[in-house]
Scaffold this motif. Structure first.
Motif, mmCIF file in Angstrom:
data_model
loop_
_atom_site.group_PDB
_atom_site.id
_atom_site.type_symbol
_atom_site.label_atom_id
_atom_site.label_comp_id
_atom_site.label_asym_id
_atom_site.label_seq_id
_atom_site.Cartn_x
_atom_site.Cartn_y
_atom_site.Cartn_z
ATOM 1 N N GLY A 22 1.017 -1.246 -0.051
ATOM 2 C CA GLY A 22 -0.062 -0.065 -0.058
ATOM 3 C C GLY A 22 0.677 1.586 0.047
ATOM 4 N N GLN A 25 0.041 3.708 -4.653
ATOM 5 C CA GLN A 25 -1.423 3.455 -4.863
ATOM 6 C C GLN A 25 -1.503 3.604 -6.658
ATOM 7 N N ASP A 30 -8.927 0.400 -6.263
ATOM 8 C CA ASP A 30 -8.827 -0.332 -4.867
ATOM 9 C C ASP A 30 -8.310 -1.789 -5.009
#
Length: 330
Positions: A22, A25, A30
């Motif tokens: 993470g 990005q 998502d």
């Protein structure tokens, strides 16, 4: 606006960890990461198109692109690259002293069309005059019986590929002397376990690979990254966003590797290996992007078609979404 929830199947490589953790990005996405071995990813991607974004075998993707039936369109991200002089394992009791000695031999492969094997056959033919039809190819799983060729093949030039007997594996057959050699991206277990009659074809495969790179300038591409075409049609911004994020993830991984105040890799002398790679290949030795890899891609595609693996000669440009092949500058 909510982000797209997308499944992403990749190998657990250091260059992917910033994305998986993470720290990097993908704009508008998502991600649901699935970390698997290449064999599982490719089987599921090409048999069932299981994933939204996925690592792809360059060879299998080329076959599908040539046939105009790939569910994925790639971006010029190359999760796996490797020199393949380390991919040839031979019986040391068969008088195989040079690559030319493979002529007339029985050579095991997990799948004939695997990307690594295309590169090896290019090396054998161009540098040593060993053509695919000089060898009898014996196809089967490394360690498990029943492995299938993911892609239907129509080979040229009288090349012969036969299947291993039912219940057999190429590692066991090499260990028992029923094969003269094995070529593939993994080492067979009989090699890693130290069978005294199994060794590398090249006594010093790293030196051979370096010399080959100095002659050719090629760092073989094994895998690329594909996005489901139906997603790209709905979200044309997606290919560049994916390319940008994977490039940034690689850069972060290299920054970590460069920091040797506390080595990030469980391997001594990694700083020497990094310096050696950069002296030989330049700062961006694991390059993503289209233009800087055009020649490597073109050489692979030419060999692939020459062997009859692809139904037509695919151009490098056909492999990638146009939006991922160029970038802005500030």
């Amino acid at each position: 606006m909510s982000k797209l929830s997308l499944s992403i199947a990749i190998g657990n490589y250091d260059r992917m960890r910033p994305l998986v953790d993470g720290n990097v990005q993908i704009d508008g996405v998502d991600p649901v990461f699935m970390l698997h071995d290449p064999e599982e990813i490719f089987f599921r991607a090409f048999r069932h198109a299981d994933f939204d974004i996925t690592e792809l075998s360059m060879s299998s993707y080329t076959v599908k692109t040539a046939n105009n039936d790939s569910p994925y369109i790639a971006v010029p991200v190359f999760p796996s690259r490797a020199f393949r002089h380390t991919s040839i394992y031979v019986r040391t009791d068969r008088g195989i002293e040079t690559p030319a000695d493979l002529k007339g031999k029985r050579v095991g492969v997990p799948e004939y069309q695997l990307t690594a094997n295309v590169w090896v056959r290019m090396i054998l033919e161009e540098d040593y005059g060993v053509k695919p039809n000089d060898i009898t190819w014996v196809r089967g799983g490394y360690e498990e019986p029943g492995r299938v060729e993911k892609i239907n093949l129509k080979l040229t030039g009288g090349t012969q590929v036969v299947n291993v007997p039912d219940g057999e594996t190429i590692s066991h057959m090499l260990a028992m002397g029923e094969l003269d050699a094995v070529i593939g991206p993994r080492a067979p277990s009989c090699f890693t376990e130290g069978n005294p009659n199994v060794g590398y074809l090249f006594a010093d495969p790293m030196a051979e690979a370096k010399a080959w790179y100095q002659r050719t300038g090629l760092f073989p591409i094994m895998h690329t990254l594909g996005i489901r075409k139906t997603l790209v049609a709905q979200h044309p911004w997606l290919p560049f966003s994916v390319f940008k994020a994977f490039e940034k993830s690689k850069q972060v991984a290299l920054q970590h590797l460069t920091d040797t105040s506390a080595t990030k890799v469980t391997l001594p002398f990694v700083e020497d290996q990094l310096r050696s790679a950069r002296l030989l290949m330049g700062q961006d030795f694991w390059s993503y992007g289209f233009e800087q890899n055009r020649e490597t891609l073109a050489r692979f595609l030419a060999q692939h078609h020459k062997e009859g693996l692809s139904s037509r000669l695919v151009s490098p440009e056909e492999l990638f979404h146009p939006a991922s092949m160029e970038s802005f500058k500030i």
